[in-house]
Motif scaffolding. Structure first.
Motif, short mmCIF file in Angstrom:
data_model
loop_
_atom_site.label_atom_id
_atom_site.label_comp_id
_atom_site.label_asym_id
_atom_site.label_seq_id
_atom_site.Cartn_x
_atom_site.Cartn_y
_atom_site.Cartn_z
N GLY A 36 0.98 -1.21 -0.14
CA GLY A 36 0.03 -0.14 0.03
C GLY A 36 0.78 1.30 -0.11
O GLY A 36 0.44 2.36 -0.51
N ALA A 37 2.07 1.08 0.70
CA ALA A 37 3.04 2.45 0.52
C ALA A 37 3.87 2.47 -0.54
O ALA A 37 4.04 3.57 -0.86
CB ALA A 37 3.76 2.19 2.08
N THR A 54 7.01 3.95 5.06
CA THR A 54 5.61 3.54 6.05
C THR A 54 5.29 4.36 6.99
O THR A 54 4.22 4.30 7.71
CB THR A 54 5.66 1.95 6.70
OG1 THR A 54 6.96 2.15 7.50
CG2 THR A 54 6.12 1.09 5.41
N LYS A 55 5.96 5.41 7.19
CA LYS A 55 5.96 6.60 8.38
C LYS A 55 4.58 7.12 8.12
O LYS A 55 4.13 7.70 9.11
CB LYS A 55 7.07 7.43 8.54
CG LYS A 55 7.25 8.24 7.25
CD LYS A 55 8.56 9.50 7.66
CE LYS A 55 8.74 10.28 6.48
NZ LYS A 55 9.84 10.97 6.87
N GLY A 106 20.30 -3.72 12.19
CA GLY A 106 21.00 -3.46 13.41
C GLY A 106 19.76 -3.48 14.59
O GLY A 106 19.76 -2.99 15.40
N GLY A 107 19.01 -4.55 14.29
CA GLY A 107 17.96 -4.69 15.44
C GLY A 107 16.94 -3.77 15.31
O GLY A 107 16.01 -3.78 16.26
N GLN A 108 16.58 -2.91 14.57
CA GLN A 108 15.58 -2.04 14.57
C GLN A 108 15.06 -1.92 13.20
O GLN A 108 15.69 -2.65 12.01
CB GLN A 108 15.95 -0.77 15.00
CG GLN A 108 17.15 -0.14 14.36
CD GLN A 108 17.59 1.15 15.33
OE1 GLN A 108 17.24 1.45 16.38
NE2 GLN A 108 18.46 1.98 14.69
N TYR A 109 14.09 -1.01 12.87
CA TYR A 109 13.80 -0.83 11.50
C TYR A 109 14.49 0.01 10.62
O TYR A 109 15.14 0.96 11.28
CB TYR A 109 12.17 -0.29 11.44
CG TYR A 109 10.94 -1.00 11.82
CD1 TYR A 109 10.83 -2.20 11.21
CD2 TYR A 109 10.25 -0.55 12.85
CE1 TYR A 109 10.02 -3.18 11.52
CE2 TYR A 109 9.16 -1.47 13.23
CZ TYR A 109 8.82 -2.69 12.52
OH TYR A 109 8.05 -3.48 12.84
N SER A 110 14.87 -0.36 9.41
CA SER A 110 15.61 0.60 8.56
C SER A 110 15.19 1.77 8.17
O SER A 110 13.99 1.91 8.26
CB SER A 110 15.93 -0.46 7.35
OG SER A 110 14.82 -0.40 6.65
N LYS A 111 16.08 2.53 7.79
CA LYS A 111 15.80 4.04 7.36
C LYS A 111 14.77 4.08 6.22
O LYS A 111 13.73 4.72 5.99
CB LYS A 111 16.89 4.72 7.26
CG LYS A 111 17.69 5.11 8.43
CD LYS A 111 18.94 5.89 7.93
CE LYS A 111 19.57 6.59 9.03
NZ LYS A 111 21.02 7.16 8.66
#
Length: 238
Positions: free
Chosen positions: A29-30, A231-232, A220-225
């Motif tokens: 959707g994004a 999706t922001k 790195g253990g988090q959502y990528s840039k």
């Protein structure tokens, strides 16, 4: 608190749907290219997620959106979610097969098509009929989906789908038979070290070179840039 999944501008209650809200759906959707004008079609809308994402993204131009769903429970859920959204006047839920709907429409009448299609061609089906319909190609074989897309899609329009890698590669090859060609392709990896698990595919009617992209969801253990940037506009905590 309301059941389901709350996004920044709308809420999805996916109770009664074969497939709940998923990362696949949000990615598609994004990512989908939306026509600046003309109708938008969501094939197999389920809870209405993709139709609502398209409505949010086209809020200024106000494209009319049709969301097709064959399963009764999912169609009812989608209608409730649309009714509770800011765009209830722009989205029409069509409770029928895309094959039947396409036969009622003029050729080349849709500018944007988006679809998170079923992809299991064989194997044991889910106990829930709604889930089986959402996941297996029995009611929507890919060759029939492609035929409907080719009939409906305008010469300058595009159709975007998400599939596992193998099924996506097979669909790209099958699309050529229907004179549909991959014009944009994004390989999605859950982490940098893992192979791609999904393909975001954009099809069009004009043969051209395919623009290749890639997206890594976690770094790195988090959502990528890249994932956050994509999706922001939808996820509450992005």
């Amino acid at each position: 608190m309301a059941k389901g999944f709350t996004f920044k501008q709308f809420h999805i209650n996916d109770h009664g749907c074969g497939m709940p809200v998923s990362t696949d759906g949000v990615l598609l959707g994004a990512w989908v290219t939306l026509s600046p004008s003309g109708p938008i079609l969501d094939i197999g809308t389920g809870s209405g997620l993709l139709a609502l994402m398209a409505a949010q993204r086209t809020a200024k131009q106000g494209n009319p959106i049709t969301a097709i769903e064959i399963d009764n429970g999912a169609a009812l859920a989608a209608q409730r979610n649309v009714t509770d959204s800011p765009w209830t006047g722009r989205i029409k839920i069509a409770h029928q097969t895309v094959q039947a709907w396409a036969n009622q429409q003029p050729a080349g009448s849709v500018g944007t098509i988006v679809c998170n299609p079923p992809y299991f061609n064989h194997g044991e089906q889910a106990d829930s009929q709604a889930r089986a319909t959402a996941r297996h190609t029995d009611t929507l074989p890919h060759h029939e989906l492609l035929a409907a897309i080719r009939h409906l899609l305008s010469p300058t329009g595009s159709a975007s789908l998400i599939l596992p890698v193998y099924e996506g590669e097979q669909l790209i090859e099958a699309a050529r038979v229907h004179q549909l060609y991959c014009q944009r392709l994004c390989k999605v990896k859950t982490t940098e070290r893992k192979p791609p698990s999904r393909l975001l595919i954009e099809l069009g009617t004009n043969p051209s070179s395919c623009q290749s992209e890639r997206l890594v969801i976690h770094q790195g253990g988090q959502y990528s840039k890249g994932f956050i940037a994509l999706t922001k506009a939808f996820y509450l905590k992005m």
